[in-house]
Design a protein around this motif. Structure first.
Motif, mmCIF file in Angstrom:
data_model
loop_
_atom_site.group_PDB
_atom_site.id
_atom_site.type_symbol
_atom_site.label_atom_id
_atom_site.label_comp_id
_atom_site.label_asym_id
_atom_site.label_seq_id
_atom_site.Cartn_x
_atom_site.Cartn_y
_atom_site.Cartn_z
ATOM 1 N N SER A 45 -0.008 -1.606 1.979
ATOM 2 C CA SER A 45 1.137 -0.680 2.035
ATOM 3 C C SER A 45 1.000 0.347 3.162
ATOM 4 N N MET A 46 -0.225 0.568 3.660
ATOM 5 C CA MET A 46 -0.424 1.529 4.748
ATOM 6 C C MET A 46 0.072 1.001 6.089
ATOM 7 N N VAL A 47 0.139 -0.321 6.249
ATOM 8 C CA VAL A 47 0.474 -0.859 7.578
ATOM 9 C C VAL A 47 1.797 -1.630 7.597
ATOM 10 N N TYR A 48 2.300 -1.996 6.426
ATOM 11 C CA TYR A 48 3.566 -2.732 6.348
ATOM 12 C C TYR A 48 4.458 -2.143 5.262
ATOM 13 N N THR A 49 5.754 -2.046 5.529
ATOM 14 C CA THR A 49 6.684 -1.692 4.462
ATOM 15 C C THR A 49 7.071 -2.986 3.751
ATOM 16 N N GLN A 50 7.573 -2.843 2.532
ATOM 17 C CA GLN A 50 8.007 -4.030 1.793
ATOM 18 C C GLN A 50 9.096 -4.777 2.553
ATOM 19 N N SER A 51 10.022 -4.032 3.160
ATOM 20 C CA SER A 51 11.132 -4.698 3.849
ATOM 21 C C SER A 51 10.631 -5.500 5.050
ATOM 22 N N GLU A 52 9.596 -5.006 5.740
ATOM 23 C CA GLU A 52 9.025 -5.765 6.868
ATOM 24 C C GLU A 52 8.420 -7.080 6.378
ATOM 25 N N ILE A 53 7.726 -7.023 5.239
ATOM 26 C CA ILE A 53 7.083 -8.238 4.713
ATOM 27 C C ILE A 53 8.133 -9.206 4.166
ATOM 28 N N LEU A 54 9.211 -8.654 3.593
ATOM 29 C CA LEU A 54 10.298 -9.505 3.089
ATOM 30 C C LEU A 54 10.865 -10.388 4.203
ATOM 31 N N GLN A 55 10.928 -9.818 5.410
ATOM 32 C CA GLN A 55 11.445 -10.586 6.547
ATOM 33 C C GLN A 55 10.552 -11.780 6.882
ATOM 34 N N LYS A 56 9.322 -11.763 6.382
ATOM 35 C CA LYS A 56 8.392 -12.876 6.651
ATOM 36 C C LYS A 56 8.352 -13.860 5.475
ATOM 37 N N GLU A 57 9.417 -13.872 4.680
ATOM 38 C CA GLU A 57 9.570 -14.799 3.551
ATOM 39 C C GLU A 57 8.615 -14.527 2.387
ATOM 40 N N VAL A 58 8.102 -13.298 2.320
ATOM 41 C CA VAL A 58 7.310 -12.924 1.135
ATOM 42 C C VAL A 58 8.265 -12.184 0.196
ATOM 43 N N TYR A 59 8.642 -12.827 -0.896
ATOM 44 C CA TYR A 59 9.703 -12.296 -1.749
ATOM 45 C C TYR A 59 9.192 -11.633 -3.017
ATOM 46 N N LEU A 60 7.898 -11.765 -3.263
ATOM 47 C CA LEU A 60 7.366 -11.228 -4.516
ATOM 48 C C LEU A 60 6.007 -10.596 -4.249
ATOM 49 N N PHE A 61 5.760 -9.442 -4.870
ATOM 50 C CA PHE A 61 4.471 -8.761 -4.748
ATOM 51 C C PHE A 61 3.908 -8.623 -6.154
ATOM 52 N N GLU A 62 2.737 -9.182 -6.383
ATOM 53 C CA GLU A 62 2.169 -9.160 -7.736
ATOM 54 C C GLU A 62 0.723 -8.686 -7.705
ATOM 55 N N ARG A 63 0.299 -8.121 -8.839
ATOM 56 C CA ARG A 63 -1.112 -7.735 -9.003
ATOM 57 C C ARG A 63 -1.850 -8.857 -9.726
ATOM 58 N N ILE A 64 -3.030 -9.193 -9.243
ATOM 59 C CA ILE A 64 -3.837 -10.265 -9.851
ATOM 60 C C ILE A 64 -4.174 -9.943 -11.318
ATOM 61 N N GLY A 250 -0.020 17.292 -0.189
ATOM 62 C CA GLY A 250 -0.902 16.179 -0.539
ATOM 63 C C GLY A 250 -0.324 14.847 -0.090
ATOM 64 N N ILE A 251 -1.081 14.101 0.731
ATOM 65 C CA ILE A 251 -0.673 12.753 1.158
ATOM 66 C C ILE A 251 -1.583 11.763 0.443
ATOM 67 N N ASN A 252 -0.985 10.805 -0.261
ATOM 68 C CA ASN A 252 -1.773 9.778 -0.935
ATOM 69 C C ASN A 252 -1.263 8.411 -0.489
ATOM 70 N N ASN A 253 -2.043 7.719 0.343
ATOM 71 C CA ASN A 253 -1.606 6.441 0.933
ATOM 72 C C ASN A 253 -0.197 6.555 1.530
ATOM 73 N N ASN A 254 -0.016 7.573 2.364
ATOM 74 C CA ASN A 254 1.256 7.843 3.071
ATOM 75 C C ASN A 254 2.375 8.362 2.164
ATOM 76 N N ARG A 255 2.099 8.509 0.871
ATOM 77 C CA ARG A 255 3.147 8.961 -0.062
ATOM 78 C C ARG A 255 2.995 10.454 -0.355
ATOM 79 N N ILE A 256 4.143 11.140 -0.424
ATOM 80 C CA ILE A 256 4.130 12.572 -0.721
ATOM 81 C C ILE A 256 4.993 12.837 -1.951
#
Length: 560
Positions: A45-64, A250-256
């Motif tokens: 999440s620090m280097v890619y936004t979800q929308s950027e990854i969506l453009q690469k045909e990754v449609y789902l993000f899951e935790r193992i 406070g910044i936590n993984n780019n989130r405020i």
């Protein structure tokens, strides 16, 4: 299939981004799911936004570790995981009952042969296309700054064993991702720095085939430092945008988190500030806040933002920054931070004891000064004037009590001295060493209003300046092993045990800009603001000595 992947660069954001792009590319066309663990989710999440990854045909993000994932055989799975025992076990369970059609497995660090064998045995349905090591095992904060998001890495003066292991992994992954096999120097006054240097060296020796990079004329250098050597920097209020946002919000993984801002709209309760996707933030992250906005100072922020051409297209970005800057301004005014910061800078940079004491006492009487800021001023005083013949710490402690400052903060004063006081430091933080330095400091004090608030330079600046000029003393920062560097270093990785700061990151950014031929990357177990630094001090357990004994120490110190 088995392999590893590395890219040569001294830009940590680029290095991690390349790994993720390559994972997605290697899985070929078609719909994909990205399967991650808690840590790799943050890394991505620090280097890619979800929308950027969506453009690469990754449609789902899951935790193992998510229990109720659906079976979706039309999806390919890209698994990006830390090579922990827990994750390997999850992966074994996954392969025994696969939910997806095919698996591309990427571990963020070196994985043992026995773990690979266990995965192979579990893959009875032959759904695994490949297993690789991609060394994105750290948080890329800025191109020249990385973190491991570890708070409380030491117990007393020694490593917490689990954190030493994680830090060794993070640091060796960083070296592999940048294709560096460095010579190592460490801060002699720190047992933890020596221990980490030895652990990194052991991994390089054991995994020597991974570290066989094309030799450069001047070998890269890894310098390992300890936060204890400079407890002043993380205690100061900041006046550059990124550092100030971290200090006050406070910044936590780019989130405020803006949920506590009075009258905040629902869509701005949490905002993301990332230089990768926010041109304005990339341009002003290191700028002094005075140049951006303080109502009582010289900049028409709102007009600037609205006239900035790209902003016409990005109204979300506009409202985000207007909100953040508005909240910073409100806090600066509410907490009287201009005045507080001026005295902090005096405590950090000047040597006039009676003036400093008078100013601290004056601010402790001011009702606008919060207990947090009051305690911070006394901590800075305690560190600077620890052994001064007129040390008045007991009196200031009484002033804190009279102000109603909670015992938690009062106890932290002695804990901070225990953590980073004179007895511990390998360096002399407070007195400029020569006439040139004294003149520079004097001139700096004359350069206009904003410099009152930005006189301080982290001790890291001097350390790196000496390192680049070949003047860093080997008796204070020895090499690990027999060989030493004959030439001026070119590629330098600095790592701070106990956490780095945005002020130090700015120092590195400026050195990179102004020193041709030198490229520096800074990392730390975490990136601190004052609040997290005090948590680090607490976690070290050094505060457990009683308040009375520390006051006795300060009295005996004043008699020396």
């Amino acid at each position: 299939l088995w392999g590893t992947c590395q890219f040569a660069t001294m830009n940590v954001v680029f290095a991690v981004k390349q790994y993720i792009s390559k994972m997605i590319e290697d899985s070929g066309p078609g719909m994909k799911v990205l399967l991650m663990d808690k840590e790799t989710t943050g890394i991505v999440s620090m280097v890619y936004t979800q929308s950027e990854i969506l453009q690469k045909e990754v449609y789902l993000f899951e935790r193992i570790d998510s229990q109720n994932r659906e079976i979706m055989k039309h999806l390919k799975a890209i698994c990006f995981l830390r090579p922990t025992k827990e994750n390997v076990d999850y992966m074994i369970q996954e392969l025994r009952r696969p939910k997806y059609s095919i698996y591309f497995i990427y571990f963020s660090n070196v994985i043992s042969k026995s773990d690979v064998k266990s995965l192979a045995e579990a893959d009875e349905q032959e759904v695994v296309a490949e297993v690789q090591e991609f060394y994105g095992d750290y948080i890329a904060v800025n191109p020249h700054l990385f973190s491991l998001n570890i708070l409380g890495c030491c117990q007393g003066r020694n490593w917490d064993p689990a954190q030493l292991s994680r830090t060794t992994q993070g640091l060796t992954a960083l070296l592999l991702s940048l294709k560096k096999c460095p010579m190592i120097r460490y801060q002699l006054s720190s047992e933890a720095a020596k221990r980490l240097a030895e652990c990194v060296k052991q991994v390089i020796t054991k995994e020597y085939e991974l570290f066989e990079f094309r030799r450069t004329e001047v070998p890269p250098l890894l310098l390992i430092l300890d936060r204890c050597d400079d407890a002043i920097t993380p205690l100061l209020n900041q006046w550059t945008y990124q550092a100030m946002v971290h200090e006050l919000l406070g910044i936590n993984n780019n989130r405020i988190d803006l949920s506590r801002v009075p009258g905040i709209s629902k869509d701005l309760r949490e905002v993301v500030l990332s230089a990768e996707n926010d041109e304005f933030y990339a341009n002003v992250g290191g700028l002094k806040f005075f140049l951006i906005n303080l109502p009582l100072m010289f900049f028409p922020w709102q007009a600037f933002v609205e006239n900035y051409p790209q902003f016409k297209k990005m109204s979300g970005t506009v409202s985000k920054h207007v909100t953040v800057v508005g909240e910073l301004s409100r806090l600066v005014s509410e907490r009287n931070l201009l005045e507080v910061s001026e005295v902090e800078q005096e405590l950090a940079c000047q040597n006039d004891h009676s003036s400093a004491l008078q100013n601290v006492k004056r601010l402790l009487q001011n009702p606008k000064v919060t207990e947090f800021d009051a305690a911070r001023l006394v901590m800075l005083y305690a560190l600077h004037y620890e052994r001064h013949s007129s040390n008045s710490l007991p009196g200031l402690m009484m002033d804190l009590r009279n102000k109603g400052v909670s015992e938690k903060y009062r106890k932290l004063v002695s804990a901070v001295v225990e953590y980073g006081g004179k007895r511990v430091r390998g360096s002399d933080l407070f007195s400029p060493k020569d006439a040139v330095a004294i003149t520079k400091q004097f001139l700096k004090g004359l350069k206009g209003v904003e410099n009152v608030y930005t006189q301080h330079q982290p001790f890291l600046h001097e350390t790196l300046d000496h390192l680049i000029k070949g003047k860093l003393k080997e008796n204070l920062y020895p090499y690990l092993g027999p060989s030493t560097l004959r030439d001026r270093p070119q590629d330098i990785i600095v790592f701070v045990i106990g956490g780095a700061t945005y002020e130090e990151a700015l120092t590195v950014y400026n050195l990179n800009r102004t020193t041709p031929g030198v490229r520096i990357v800074l990392g730390g177990t975490t990136v601190h603001n004052t609040k997290s630094f005090l948590e680090e001090v607490l976690a070290s357990g050094l505060h457990s000595r009683s308040k009375e004994s520390s006051q006795a120490t300060s009295r005996s110190a004043s008699r020396r």
